[in-house]
Design a protein around this motif. Structure first.
Motif, mmCIF file in Angstrom:
data_model
loop_
_atom_site.group_PDB
_atom_site.id
_atom_site.type_symbol
_atom_site.label_atom_id
_atom_site.label_comp_id
_atom_site.label_asym_id
_atom_site.label_seq_id
_atom_site.Cartn_x
_atom_site.Cartn_y
_atom_site.Cartn_z
ATOM 1 N N GLU A 1 7.435 23.010 -5.214
ATOM 2 C CA GLU A 1 8.014 21.883 -5.854
ATOM 3 C C GLU A 1 9.356 21.706 -5.817
ATOM 4 N N ILE A 2 10.141 22.841 -5.820
ATOM 5 C CA ILE A 2 11.696 22.659 -5.491
ATOM 6 C C ILE A 2 11.916 22.490 -3.908
ATOM 7 N N ALA A 3 11.132 22.937 -3.076
ATOM 8 C CA ALA A 3 11.356 22.664 -1.692
ATOM 9 C C ALA A 3 11.037 20.805 -1.431
ATOM 10 N N ALA A 4 10.106 20.496 -2.036
ATOM 11 C CA ALA A 4 9.545 19.095 -2.151
ATOM 12 C C ALA A 4 10.878 18.437 -2.600
ATOM 13 N N ALA A 5 11.525 18.919 -3.852
ATOM 14 C CA ALA A 5 12.684 17.969 -4.305
ATOM 15 C C ALA A 5 13.893 17.916 -3.155
ATOM 16 N N TYR A 6 14.100 19.161 -2.735
ATOM 17 C CA TYR A 6 15.337 19.188 -1.819
ATOM 18 C C TYR A 6 15.110 18.301 -0.361
ATOM 19 N N GLU A 7 13.635 18.277 0.104
ATOM 20 C CA GLU A 7 13.451 17.421 1.091
ATOM 21 C C GLU A 7 13.391 16.116 0.591
ATOM 22 N N GLU A 8 13.194 15.547 -0.721
ATOM 23 C CA GLU A 8 13.332 14.171 -0.880
ATOM 24 C C GLU A 8 14.652 13.695 -1.099
ATOM 25 N N LEU A 9 15.839 14.699 -1.471
ATOM 26 C CA LEU A 9 17.095 14.367 -1.648
ATOM 27 C C LEU A 9 18.103 14.545 -0.230
ATOM 28 N N TYR A 10 17.504 15.609 0.418
ATOM 29 C CA TYR A 10 18.324 16.069 1.758
ATOM 30 C C TYR A 10 17.835 15.816 2.901
ATOM 31 N N GLY A 11 16.304 15.662 2.845
ATOM 32 C CA GLY A 11 15.757 15.570 4.206
ATOM 33 C C GLY A 11 15.149 16.851 4.472
ATOM 34 N N PRO A 12 13.932 16.981 5.483
ATOM 35 C CA PRO A 12 13.334 18.143 5.712
ATOM 36 C C PRO A 12 14.376 19.294 6.369
ATOM 37 N N ALA A 13 15.170 18.981 7.008
ATOM 38 C CA ALA A 13 16.149 19.799 7.550
ATOM 39 C C ALA A 13 17.072 20.930 6.367
ATOM 40 N N TYR A 14 17.125 20.539 5.343
ATOM 41 C CA TYR A 14 17.757 20.972 4.124
ATOM 42 C C TYR A 14 16.720 21.793 3.406
ATOM 43 N N SER A 15 15.539 21.741 3.566
ATOM 44 C CA SER A 15 14.434 22.610 2.846
ATOM 45 C C SER A 15 14.393 24.009 2.885
ATOM 46 N N GLY A 16 14.983 24.390 4.159
ATOM 47 C CA GLY A 16 14.974 25.948 4.446
ATOM 48 C C GLY A 16 13.881 26.328 5.248
ATOM 49 N N GLU A 17 12.612 25.576 5.259
ATOM 50 C CA GLU A 17 11.657 25.989 5.900
ATOM 51 C C GLU A 17 11.052 24.806 6.934
ATOM 52 N N SER A 18 10.787 25.105 8.255
ATOM 53 C CA SER A 18 10.345 24.278 9.079
ATOM 54 C C SER A 18 8.701 23.799 8.931
ATOM 55 N N TYR A 19 8.347 23.026 9.700
ATOM 56 C CA TYR A 19 6.961 22.455 9.514
ATOM 57 C C TYR A 19 5.997 23.823 9.983
ATOM 58 N N LEU A 20 6.275 24.634 10.830
ATOM 59 C CA LEU A 20 5.658 25.913 10.882
ATOM 60 C C LEU A 20 5.891 27.078 10.245
ATOM 61 N N GLY A 21 6.514 26.780 8.823
ATOM 62 C CA GLY A 21 6.928 27.972 8.157
ATOM 63 C C GLY A 21 8.076 28.890 8.668
ATOM 64 N N PHE B 1 15.158 21.142 -21.073
ATOM 65 C CA PHE B 1 15.042 21.702 -19.621
ATOM 66 C C PHE B 1 14.349 22.907 -19.417
ATOM 67 N N ASP B 2 14.260 23.730 -20.382
ATOM 68 C CA ASP B 2 13.959 25.200 -20.430
ATOM 69 C C ASP B 2 12.518 25.325 -21.024
ATOM 70 N N GLU B 3 11.976 24.230 -21.634
ATOM 71 C CA GLU B 3 10.694 24.623 -22.478
ATOM 72 C C GLU B 3 9.750 24.453 -21.807
ATOM 73 N N GLY B 4 9.550 23.405 -20.493
ATOM 74 C CA GLY B 4 8.441 23.277 -19.814
ATOM 75 C C GLY B 4 8.256 24.488 -18.820
ATOM 76 N N PRO B 5 7.240 24.259 -18.165
ATOM 77 C CA PRO B 5 6.823 25.717 -17.040
ATOM 78 C C PRO B 5 7.687 25.834 -15.960
ATOM 79 N N PRO B 6 8.084 26.933 -15.460
ATOM 80 C CA PRO B 6 8.877 26.945 -14.316
ATOM 81 C C PRO B 6 8.392 26.290 -13.099
ATOM 82 N N GLU B 7 9.405 25.873 -12.490
ATOM 83 C CA GLU B 7 8.805 24.927 -10.980
ATOM 84 C C GLU B 7 8.621 26.213 -10.019
ATOM 85 N N THR B 8 7.610 25.610 -9.316
ATOM 86 C CA THR B 8 7.062 26.544 -8.164
ATOM 87 C C THR B 8 8.171 26.400 -6.978
ATOM 88 N N GLU B 9 8.066 27.116 -6.066
ATOM 89 C CA GLU B 9 9.104 27.027 -4.761
ATOM 90 C C GLU B 9 8.515 25.911 -4.081
#
Length: 316
Positions: A112-132, A102-110
Motif C-alpha cells: 500500500e505504501i509503494a502504491a501510494a508513492y507510485e500514485e504521487l510520484y510515478g513508478p520510478a520513485y516506488s523503489g522497486e521495478s516491475y521485476l522486483g 491516524f494511528d488508530e487504524g491498522p498499519p499500512e502494508t508495504e
C-alpha cells in the motif's frame, strides 16, 4: 530605612596608582540598588545620595527604597484590563462523527505504501521495478572497484538483455571551449513483454551505455501480446516529429520493420508484426514513438471487463 555605604579609597606610589572599592552593607544582599521601575524614580533616588570625605577616603551613602515606593501602575493597569479567557468550543452538529486518529487504524502494508508513492510520484520513485529489482541500487551494483582503485562497471544480471541503438558524439560549448561527451541510446527487454528505452551521456562510451541501461530499466513498460506473439490490434504513436505505425501480423510473418522500431519490438518479444516509420528518422524519437504506440494497445479481455460484457459480444 536601611542605607548602603560605598567607600572609595586611593593611594599613590612612585610606580603606579592603585584604586580599591570596598562595599559595606549592614544586611548582605546580592544587589547594591534595586532596579528602578522608571527613570523618574531612579533620578529622585540619585538626588538623595550623600557624600562624605576625610582626606583619602570618600563615602557615598544611598538610602534604600521601600517596595511600596516602586511605581507599578503601568503593570497593574495592563493586567487589570485583561479578562480571564475561557475556552468554549462550538457545539458539534447532529450526526457528527469525529474522524479517527491516524494511528488508530491498522498499519499500512508495504504494498500500500509503494502504491501510494507510485500514485504521487510515478513508478520510478516506488523503489522497486516491475521485476522486483531495486532500481536505486542498480548503479551501485554496476560499480566495482578494481585493485588499482579505478571504477570497473559490470553488466547487471537481472534477466534483461541490452541492445545499443545509437552512440553519438555530442559537444557542449562553454566559456573555455567545447566539452566532448558521448550519448548512448539503449533498449532493454526480457523478450517476454517487458521493454524500456533509456538515454545516457558520459565522457566515455562505456559509461554512457551503462547510464542509458540504468535509465531504460527505470522506464519499463508492458507490451500486450497475443498467443501468436503479435499485437492485439493496430496502433499509431507520435513523439516529436516521428510517427510510427504498428500493425499485427499472422504467424510466420516475422518482424517487418526497420531502425529503432525493429529493435524495440524484438526486445519486447514480438515475433510477428509490421512497423513503419513516418516522418523523422531520429532514432531516439522513433524508439519513444514506438513505446507510445504500444502503450495505447489494450487486450480484448480488459476492454470486455471494463464494459461488463462477455468478450464474445465485442464483435457484435
Amino acid at each position: 530605612m536601611a542605607a548602603t555605604t560605598l567607600t572609595l579609597s586611593s593611594s599613590s606610589s612612585s610606580s603606579s596608582a592603585v584604586s580599591s572599592i570596598s562595599l559595606h552593607n549592614p544586611t548582605p544582599r546580592f544587589f547594591l540598588l534595586n532596579k528602578p521601575a522608571n527613570s523618574k524614580l531612579f533620578l529622585s533616588s540619585l538626588s538623595r545620595l550623600s557624600l562624605s570625605s576625610n582626606g583619602t577616603t570618600t563615602t557615598i551613602t544611598a538610602p534604600r527604597s521601600n517596595p511600596g515606593e516602586i511605581d507599578t501602575s503601568f503593570f497593574d493597569d495592563e493586567f487589570a484590563s485583561e479578562e480571564e479567557i475561557v475556552f468554549d468550543p462550538p457545539t458539534p452538529p447532529e450526526g457528527f462523527i469525529a474522524p479517527p486518529y491516524f494511528d488508530e487504524g491498522p498499519p499500512e502494508t508495504e504494498d500500500e505504501i509503494a502504491a501510494a508513492y507510485e500514485e504521487l510520484y510515478g513508478p520510478a520513485y516506488s523503489g522497486e521495478s516491475y521485476l522486483g529489482k531495486d532500481i536505486y541500487v542498480m548503479d551501485s551494483k554496476a560499480r566495482k572497484m578494481t585493485a588499482f582503485g579505478k571504477v570497473k562497471k559490470d553488466k547487471i544480471r537481472d534477466g534483461f538483455e541490452e541492445r545499443v541503438i545509437q552512440v553519438r558524439r555530442v559537444t557542449k560549448v562553454v566559456k573555455g571551449g567545447k566539452q566532448l561527451h558521448f550519448r548512448a541510446i539503449v533498449v532493454v527487454g526480457d523478450k517476454q513483454g517487458q521493454v524500456g528505452v533509456g538515454v545516457g551521456k558520459a565522457k566515455e562510451v562505456i559509461g554512457a551505455v551503462q547510464k542509458s541501461a540504468i535509465n531504460a530499466r527505470r522506464n519499463i513498460i508492458t507490451v500486450p501480446l497475443t498467443k501468436y506473439s503479435t499485437f492485439p490490434h493496430r496502433s499509431d504513436g507520435k513523439y516529436g516529429a516521428a510517427n510510427v505505425m504498428l500493425r499485427p501480423a499472422s504467424p510466420g510473418t516475422g518482424v517487418i520493420a526497420g531502425g529503432a522500431v525493429r529493435i524495440v519490438l524484438e526486445m519486447a518479444g514480438v515475433e510477428n508484426a509490421l512497423g513503419k516509420q513516418l516522418g523523422s528518422n531520429n532514432a531516439l524519437n522513433n524508439a519513444r514513438a514506438t513505446v507510445v504506440a504500444v502503450q495505447k494497445m489494450r487486450q480484448f479481455r480488459d476492454v470486455a471487463r471494463e464494459r461488463g460484457i462477455p468478450m464474445e459480444e465485442l464483435w457484435k
